[in-house]
Design a protein around this motif. Structure first.
Motif, PDB file in Angstrom:
ATOM      1  N   GLN A 101      17.294   1.700  -8.398  1.00 36.11           N
ATOM      2  CA  GLN A 101      17.064   2.962  -7.698  1.00 36.11           C
ATOM      3  C   GLN A 101      15.576   3.305  -7.713  1.00 36.11           C
ATOM      4  O   GLN A 101      14.921   3.169  -8.756  1.00 36.11           O
ATOM      5  N   PRO A 102      15.016   3.752  -6.590  1.00 31.52           N
ATOM      6  CA  PRO A 102      13.595   4.130  -6.560  1.00 31.52           C
ATOM      7  C   PRO A 102      13.300   5.244  -7.560  1.00 31.52           C
ATOM      8  O   PRO A 102      14.126   6.125  -7.805  1.00 31.52           O
ATOM      9  N   GLY A 103      12.113   5.159  -8.174  1.00 35.01           N
ATOM     10  CA  GLY A 103      11.682   6.205  -9.087  1.00 35.01           C
ATOM     11  C   GLY A 103      12.244   6.114 -10.489  1.00 35.01           C
ATOM     12  O   GLY A 103      11.930   6.950 -11.332  1.00 35.01           O
TER      13      GLY A 103
ATOM     14  N   LEU B 290      11.296  -0.177  -9.110  1.00 34.82           N
ATOM     15  CA  LEU B 290      10.838  -0.292  -7.722  1.00 34.82           C
ATOM     16  C   LEU B 290       9.567   0.519  -7.524  1.00 34.82           C
ATOM     17  O   LEU B 290       9.518   1.700  -7.855  1.00 34.82           O
ATOM     18  N   ALA B 291       8.556  -0.137  -6.978  1.00 32.16           N
ATOM     19  CA  ALA B 291       7.308   0.563  -6.706  1.00 32.16           C
ATOM     20  C   ALA B 291       7.480   1.511  -5.532  1.00 32.16           C
ATOM     21  O   ALA B 291       8.275   1.268  -4.621  1.00 32.16           O
ATOM     22  N   GLU B 292       6.718   2.600  -5.579  1.00 32.86           N
ATOM     23  CA  GLU B 292       6.708   3.572  -4.494  1.00 32.86           C
ATOM     24  C   GLU B 292       5.311   3.619  -3.890  1.00 32.86           C
ATOM     25  O   GLU B 292       4.321   3.286  -4.548  1.00 32.86           O
ATOM     26  N   ALA B 293       5.238   4.028  -2.630  1.00 35.53           N
ATOM     27  CA  ALA B 293       3.939   4.128  -1.966  1.00 35.53           C
ATOM     28  C   ALA B 293       3.099   5.203  -2.653  1.00 35.53           C
ATOM     29  O   ALA B 293       3.570   6.324  -2.852  1.00 35.53           O
TER      30      ALA B 293
ATOM     31  N   GLU C  28       0.303   8.096  -3.254  1.00 33.23           N
ATOM     32  CA  GLU C  28      -0.368   9.142  -2.486  1.00 33.23           C
ATOM     33  C   GLU C  28      -1.804   9.253  -2.973  1.00 33.23           C
ATOM     34  O   GLU C  28      -2.175   8.677  -4.000  1.00 33.23           O
TER      35      GLU C  28
ATOM     36  N   ASP D 138      -3.204   9.346  -6.778  1.00 34.18           N
ATOM     37  CA  ASP D 138      -2.190   8.977  -7.774  1.00 34.18           C
ATOM     38  C   ASP D 138      -2.802   8.050  -8.821  1.00 34.18           C
ATOM     39  O   ASP D 138      -2.557   8.181 -10.016  1.00 34.18           O
TER      40      ASP D 138
ATOM     41  N   ARG E  35       5.047   8.234 -10.269  1.00 32.64           N
ATOM     42  CA  ARG E  35       5.557   7.100  -9.506  1.00 32.64           C
ATOM     43  C   ARG E  35       5.250   5.770 -10.200  1.00 32.64           C
ATOM     44  O   ARG E  35       4.253   5.643 -10.902  1.00 32.64           O
TER      45      ARG E  35
ATOM     46  N   ILE F  62       3.770   2.350  -9.336  1.00 31.23           N
ATOM     47  CA  ILE F  62       2.887   1.919  -8.255  1.00 31.23           C
ATOM     48  C   ILE F  62       2.533   0.451  -8.444  1.00 31.23           C
ATOM     49  O   ILE F  62       2.142   0.029  -9.537  1.00 31.23           O
TER      50      ILE F  62
END
Length: 199
Positions: free
Chosen positions: A76-78, A107-110, A112, A115, A145, A147
């Motif tokens: 799951q993201p995050g 899972l990596a997130e984009a 911002e 960050d 996040r 990253i």
């Protein structure tokens, strides 16, 4: 030159080094050495927390130190997951993975803006003041996040930006970036990861 044959027994335990998501349903898991397939290629040889069922384990043919874990339930993201290996997992000499050998993954997130920030720059390393006399940059993930640094680049303003190596940076983590020629020199002095780049 002729290489000498080392007949001393292997007494070093295999080390779980990293786990990098190929996709939400698969992890590439890097070990410090090849494993005994009878102990490593069982889905119950690995545990993820928070719990995710592992449906299959295979060795990547081009990289014998790397396993692919296929997941029955996607990541799951995050969410930051902890991967551990069963104490029964061993190398071909019977040395088993330490019970406290665990790695983080997710899972990596984009990212911002801001960050990941430059936390410290060593642009003038002479005198070294207890550190090697080499240049480096320390980055800090101040977000919540996960990253992937491989999605970012770094430039000194006088040359083309260099893409950073793929590396999962978890919330609150620090990482040192250095030229490939000096990264190994810095590793004993850094509590966190030291990554090599072309800059």
């Amino acid at each position: 030159t002729n290489a000498s044959l080392d007949l001393s027994p292997d007494v070093t335990a295999p080390r779980l080094a990293s786990a990098y998501p190929e996709s939400p349903a698969a992890l590439q898991v890097l070990f410090s050495e090849s494993l005994d397939k009878n102990t490593a290629l069982q889905p119950n040889a690995f545990q993820l927390s928070p719990s995710r069922s592992i449906s299959a384990v295979e060795v990547l043919t081009d990289h014998p130190f790397v396993l692919r874990l296929s997941l029955a339930e996607v990541l799951q993201p995050g969410v930051v997951y902890t991967l551990s290996a069963s104490p029964s997992v061993s190398d071909c000499s019977g040395n088993t993975v330490a019970a406290d050998n665990k790695v983080l993954t997710g899972l990596a997130e984009a990212p911002e803006s801001q960050d990941v920030v430059i936390n410290e720059i060593m642009a003038d390393p002479d005198p070294g003041i207890g550190l090697p006399e080499v240049e480096w940059v320390e980055l800090h993930n101040r977000s919540a996040r996960i990253i992937d640094l491989g999605s970012l680049s770094l430039s000194d303003g006088s040359s083309a930006p260099a893409t950073l190596p793929g590396y999962l940076m978890f919330p609150g983590n620090y990482v040192v970036i250095a030229a490939a020629s000096v990264a190994a020199t810095l590793r004993p002095f850094s509590p966190g990861a030291v990554l090599a780049t072309s800059i």
